[in-house]
Design a protein around this motif. Structure first.
Motif, short mmCIF file in Angstrom:
data_model
loop_
_atom_site.label_atom_id
_atom_site.label_comp_id
_atom_site.label_asym_id
_atom_site.label_seq_id
_atom_site.Cartn_x
_atom_site.Cartn_y
_atom_site.Cartn_z
N GLY A 77 -80.82 74.98 22.86
CA GLY A 77 -79.50 74.27 23.09
C GLY A 77 -78.18 74.60 22.43
N ARG A 78 -78.39 74.64 21.13
CA ARG A 78 -77.14 75.16 20.13
C ARG A 78 -76.43 76.46 20.84
NH1 ARG A 78 -80.80 73.97 15.92
NH2 ARG A 78 -81.47 76.13 15.67
N ARG A 79 -77.07 77.08 21.41
CA ARG A 79 -76.46 78.29 22.19
C ARG A 79 -75.99 77.97 23.66
NH1 ARG A 79 -80.04 83.73 20.68
NH2 ARG A 79 -80.01 83.65 18.59
N GLY A 80 -76.19 76.90 24.02
CA GLY A 80 -75.65 76.02 25.46
C GLY A 80 -76.48 76.59 26.32
N TRP A 81 -77.66 77.09 26.43
CA TRP A 81 -78.10 77.64 27.67
C TRP A 81 -78.97 76.37 28.03
CZ3 TRP A 81 -81.00 81.96 24.33
CH2 TRP A 81 -79.68 82.84 23.82
#
Length: 144
Positions: A77-81
């Motif tokens: 989620g932090r990587r935006g995936w």
């Protein structure tokens, strides 16, 4: 690098866990240049097939405990995936792959495919297919 000494383990669980760790290391090595772990790729792959799915269902599909799944999803989620939304019940969380996740999955797929082909080459097509079917049969037998 020398090959470690191994011997047959009489326990099905121990044998599968050892095989799982070795396979994970193989795929982690293939995905390392992308700063991606096999566990993350597996989640992207599952979401690419399942579409939007509840976190609970995703955990059930992959037989991953809630704590491990939550931790890995937080990183992704932090990587935006990963995209997520709340369900009808506040505790329910629905997940899907974001555009960035689809791009990462597409970028990683050739590395994953290379790892697959290396293993298939070592085992041969017939044994590869038998083993893949057997692992799915074991999963089904244990969850019945």
């Amino acid at each position: 690098m020398t090959k470690p000494a191994t011997f047959a383990l009489p326990c099905m669980c121990a044998s599968f866990r050892r095989a799982s760790r070795i396979l994970t290391q193989h795929y982690d090595t293939a995905l390392r240049p992308l700063d991606l772990r096999a566990t993350q790729f597996t989640l992207l792959q599952a979401l690419s097939q399942a579409g939007e799915v509840s976190q609970k269902t995703l955990g059930e599909i992959l037989a991953i405990d809630s704590t491990t799944l939550t931790r890995t999803l937080a990183i992704m989620g932090r990587r935006g995936w990963i995209g997520s939304r709340s369900g009808v019940d506040r505790r329910e969380r629905w997940l899907s792959m974001s555009e960035a996740g689809r791009a990462e999955f597409k970028r990683a797929s050739p590395h994953w495919e290379k790892a697959q082909q290396e293993l298939r080459g070592r085992l041969g097509n017939k044994r590869w297919n038998e083993l893949l079917n057997l692992t799915n049969e074991v999963t089904a037998a244990v969850t019945e």
